[in-house]
Design an enzyme around this catalytic site. Structure first.
Site, short mmCIF file in Angstrom:
data_model
loop_
_atom_site.label_atom_id
_atom_site.label_comp_id
_atom_site.label_asym_id
_atom_site.label_seq_id
_atom_site.Cartn_x
_atom_site.Cartn_y
_atom_site.Cartn_z
N CYS A 70 -5.14 -26.67 10.94
CA CYS A 70 -3.68 -26.63 11.10
C CYS A 70 -3.21 -27.15 12.45
CB CYS A 70 -3.17 -25.21 10.90
SG CYS A 70 -3.77 -24.07 12.14
N ASP A 72 -3.45 -25.54 15.38
CA ASP A 72 -3.10 -24.49 16.33
C ASP A 72 -4.15 -24.41 17.43
OD1 ASP A 72 -0.94 -23.85 14.75
OD2 ASP A 72 -1.87 -22.08 13.85
N CYS A 96 2.20 -22.62 15.25
CA CYS A 96 3.31 -22.08 14.47
C CYS A 96 3.74 -20.71 15.00
CB CYS A 96 2.90 -21.98 13.00
SG CYS A 96 1.58 -20.78 12.71
N CYS A 139 -4.22 -17.43 11.79
CA CYS A 139 -3.60 -17.21 13.10
C CYS A 139 -4.15 -15.94 13.75
CB CYS A 139 -2.08 -17.11 12.97
SG CYS A 139 -1.32 -18.63 12.35
#
Length: 164
Positions: A70, A72, A96, A139
């Site tokens: 992603c 991150d 995000c 996350c």
């Protein structure tokens, strides 16, 4: 030459397209609070412990982790006293809102705890606290990994000090 009825249909279609684009653009520009729990939104809009510590200090451990899927990236730092208790923690996250919220929660939870105690914090604890949707569980995994990496870095520095 087009007749008036054809022109009116084309004009109506163009107007509807413009209205539709405006509606879609407005919805994209406004963060949707309906799809995220208030705890995520709160930590995203008011993140705790944003910043950096002196990574060259022997009392500071730095964990830098990323999720290639992603994009991150999370940097989490801890400042540890002589008794092994975390006195301060900071983070910088590129990602995000869920990644930022996970970083914020992680840094809030670890201050005041021993370095061994923070290793018991699991991603499921962070995910449950924030009520992360399943698609955002990575996350909370990043936050757990960042804590472990920061502790590992700090312990490595302590071993180097003992050698010298």
């Amino acid at each position: 030459m087009a007749e008036k009825s054809e022109i009116a249909i084309i004009h109506s279609h163009t107007m509807l397209s413009r209205i539709s684009l405006r509606i879609r653009a407005n919805n994209l520009l406004k963060p949707s609070s309906l799809s995220y729990h208030t705890s995520i939104v709160e930590h995203y809009e008011n993140p705790r412990n944003v910043g950096s510590l002196d990574k060259t200090s022997s009392s500071v451990g730095t964990g830098l982790v990323g999720a290639p899927a992603c994009g991150d990236v999370m940097k989490l730092q801890i400042e540890v006293d002589d008794h092994g208790v975390i006195q301060d923690s900071k983070f910088k996250t590129f990602g995000c809102g869920s990644a930022i919220a996970s970083s914020s929660v992680a840094t809030s939870w670890i201050v005041g705890k021993s370095v061994d105690e923070v290793l018991t914090i699991k991603n499921v604890d962070i995910a449950k606290h924030l009520k992360l949707p399943p698609v955002k569980l990575h996350c909370s995994m990043l936050a757990e990994d960042a804590i472990k990496a920061a502790v590992r870095d700090w312990k490595g520095k302590q071993e180097e000090l003992l050698k010298n």
